[in-house]
Motif scaffolding. Sequence first.
Motif, PDB file in Angstrom:
ATOM      1  N   SER A  22      15.506  42.286  76.663  1.00  0.00           N
ATOM      2  CA  SER A  22      14.772  43.504  76.316  1.00  0.00           C
ATOM      3  C   SER A  22      15.359  44.661  77.115  1.00  0.00           C
ATOM      4  O   SER A  22      15.189  44.714  78.345  1.00  0.00           O
ATOM      5  CB  SER A  22      13.277  43.358  76.625  1.00  0.00           C
ATOM      6  N   PRO A  23      16.094  45.587  76.475  1.00  0.00           N
ATOM      7  CA  PRO A  23      16.726  46.693  77.203  1.00  0.00           C
ATOM      8  C   PRO A  23      15.714  47.753  77.591  1.00  0.00           C
ATOM      9  O   PRO A  23      14.590  47.788  77.086  1.00  0.00           O
ATOM     10  CB  PRO A  23      17.730  47.235  76.187  1.00  0.00           C
ATOM     11  N   GLN A  24      16.139  48.623  78.508  1.00  0.00           N
ATOM     12  CA  GLN A  24      15.299  49.753  78.890  1.00  0.00           C
ATOM     13  C   GLN A  24      15.368  50.802  77.789  1.00  0.00           C
ATOM     14  O   GLN A  24      16.438  51.279  77.426  1.00  0.00           O
ATOM     15  CB  GLN A  24      15.781  50.354  80.210  1.00  0.00           C
ATOM     16  N   MET A  25      14.212  51.140  77.230  1.00  0.00           N
ATOM     17  CA  MET A  25      14.172  52.027  76.077  1.00  0.00           C
ATOM     18  C   MET A  25      13.236  53.201  76.342  1.00  0.00           C
ATOM     19  O   MET A  25      12.523  53.247  77.345  1.00  0.00           O
ATOM     20  CB  MET A  25      13.691  51.262  74.826  1.00  0.00           C
ATOM     21  N   GLY A  26      13.243  54.128  75.396  1.00  0.00           N
ATOM     22  CA  GLY A  26      12.310  55.237  75.440  1.00  0.00           C
ATOM     23  C   GLY A  26      11.019  54.860  74.744  1.00  0.00           C
ATOM     24  O   GLY A  26      10.677  53.679  74.594  1.00  0.00           O
ATOM     25  N   GLU A  27      10.290  55.881  74.300  1.00  0.00           N
ATOM     26  CA  GLU A  27       9.027  55.611  73.633  1.00  0.00           C
ATOM     27  C   GLU A  27       9.255  54.914  72.296  1.00  0.00           C
ATOM     28  O   GLU A  27       8.440  54.108  71.864  1.00  0.00           O
ATOM     29  CB  GLU A  27       8.270  56.925  73.421  1.00  0.00           C
ATOM     30  N   ALA A  67      17.189  64.334  71.891  1.00  0.00           N
ATOM     31  CA  ALA A  67      16.936  64.946  73.202  1.00  0.00           C
ATOM     32  C   ALA A  67      15.682  64.372  73.841  1.00  0.00           C
ATOM     33  O   ALA A  67      15.643  64.113  75.055  1.00  0.00           O
ATOM     34  CB  ALA A  67      16.806  66.461  73.047  1.00  0.00           C
ATOM     35  N   ARG A  68      14.635  64.158  73.037  1.00  0.00           N
ATOM     36  CA  ARG A  68      13.388  63.590  73.557  1.00  0.00           C
ATOM     37  C   ARG A  68      13.623  62.164  74.090  1.00  0.00           C
ATOM     38  O   ARG A  68      13.171  61.814  75.172  1.00  0.00           O
ATOM     39  CB  ARG A  68      12.331  63.599  72.461  1.00  0.00           C
ATOM     40  N   TYR A  69      14.341  61.386  73.318  1.00  0.00           N
ATOM     41  CA  TYR A  69      14.655  60.012  73.722  1.00  0.00           C
ATOM     42  C   TYR A  69      15.506  60.005  74.997  1.00  0.00           C
ATOM     43  O   TYR A  69      15.274  59.221  75.921  1.00  0.00           O
ATOM     44  CB  TYR A  69      15.397  59.321  72.576  1.00  0.00           C
ATOM     45  N   THR A  70      16.485  60.918  75.066  1.00  0.00           N
ATOM     46  CA  THR A  70      17.339  61.024  76.252  1.00  0.00           C
ATOM     47  C   THR A  70      16.518  61.400  77.480  1.00  0.00           C
ATOM     48  O   THR A  70      16.704  60.834  78.565  1.00  0.00           O
ATOM     49  CB  THR A  70      18.442  62.074  76.012  1.00  0.00           C
TER      50      THR A  70
END
Length: 642
Positions: A332-337, A495-498
């Motif tokens: 499970s990688p580190q992800m955004g929302e 940009a939000r995900y970044t």
Amino acid sequence: MGLLEKFFGRERDMATDSVMTEAAPAIPGLKERPTADNALARQWEKRIESARRHWSKFHKRIRHNRKLVSGFDWEKGNPETPDFYALRANLIYGSIATIVPAIYARNPEISVSPKTNRDKRLFCRTLATVINQQLADAGLKRKAKSSVMASLICSFGVLKVMYQRDMRKDPVIQSRIEDAQDNIQRVQGLVMRLNEPGTIAGQERIRAQLQETLSALGEQAEVVASEGMVIDRVLTENLLIDPTVVDFGDYAHADWMAQAIPMKREHAESLYGYRLDSAKAYHGHSDKAHLTHQDTEADDAQVLIFEIWDKSTQRVYTMAEGMDFWLREPYSPQMGERWYPFFLLPFNVVDGQFIAPSLVDLTERLQAEHNDTRDKYNAHRDLVKPGYIASADTNLKTLKNFTDSVLGEVTLIDGEGKPLNQVIVPRQHPPFDMAAYQTDTIRSDWEMTTGLQDAARSTVIKPKTATEANIMQQSLSGRVSSFRDSVEDWLADIARYTGEILVQTLTPAQVESVMGTHRTGPVGVDSAGRPVVGVTEAAYDWPTMDKKEAFGMVDISIRAGTTGEPDKIEQQESWTKLLPVLVQLVGQIAQLGAQGVDTTPLEVILRETVSRFDDRLDANELIPKRSAPSAAARIPGAVPQV
């Protein structure tokens, strides 16, 4: 660094062969496929094959569209003849070349604003700066422009946004930041292959490669592992999406996505440590079956790696085509929302359909009709060959005198009693009906389909008044603005995900390398009267927060119209109109504030004025800070200094 210490912990003048002989046993050879049955991997293999069949016609259409836009006839044409380029007029490529600069000519301006706490403005400015810097370093402009072009040709474009840290643990990243990890991984792979049985020539080749790679590691000064955001441009047909998704807007909620990654077999074996001799060979995209059971022993042989993102289990699986087991343990990688790192940009959206027509689909027949009309016109024109007609019994000497005459010569013709206009007459050619070769209707259909009117082209085919050109330009702006809005929404998601990834990942030291250090100085005195040094002006604000708080405290957006080609004249005119209004409002707010008068109405007007003229300005930064009324302000009739 463990592997480097094994190889370079000895004397550098030791023979390379002896170093490899001593070090090689520490690294095992390539692993064989696991003997245990993997029912889940077999299930995913069938699921992927089913998805490929489902999208096969769409992928075939993509290859057709790319070939049409390029215009080259690679199969039949002779490279040394004009016919090698199959199109007389490539109108589709011309339209794409006109649209792309209007949509994406520069990196967007990213705006970060707090949702509730207005005191977080420094953090917002810090986050905006870091996001801009990370995306610029990742090559956003070049890859986003490629995706915009892909959406015009293939219906939609795809970007994959990841954070690079450790290539052994990160998802597959093709546009990696250059560091020593690649060479270290290559050393490991070569040592594993060195332990494999093979021919003497093959072993010597591997030893030579290993020696050169070790020398490169010893000479290079690059860091072992670089960190940062990385952006991959994914070909549209290399992303398989769960076929149960019907509406394009629901792609982010799909149960799964799988990225097909062509990779050299040797590199894949080095990366995952498994022998992949039995994997299907990958021969690139073609209309025929491009995956066969051909030999994969060649050095440049490729295999297809599938990276499967399963939203239902929140896990990532990795497997090779033709091999029903995992090349690495699911993780499970580190992800955004959002779960998926894939961002899709559509050119058109059709309700209830995942695939919408691209610009190529909309204009292919119009381009064919235009070129067919022009080809027939040229063929008709080729029939027009000037010449003369003479009677069969005309004297040959007379004809020779006529055809060989030069400028100013008097030609003697023996008409044998016939009038001269009956002896030799100009040859007639097939009459031209220009109405049959007009392309006005085709041009009209093209403009209605693409939104590219004459006013947007470098040359005006039909003269128009300034009013007509202005109306047409507004029509173009509306059509282009619609697509630009889609691009800006897409960039805002990126940009939000970044920002969500960076808030979880970056340390204050990494942020300081971008924003600079805090200013320090005396902030007071202690009990002994000695000055106390502290932070007088903070350069950045990077609080430590949990994942939920990071996702919910700020709004990240793209300032409208900041990706298109700038119109400097229009911007200057707008600023010339806005500046006097701002100066007057700021001065009035400062004056009334110094007198203790409520300035809320003027502040509302200032914010509204800024939002209507130019949303790149922050109205809150223009409002003067409140201070206690001066003595002059308390004296009736006194005018405070502003």
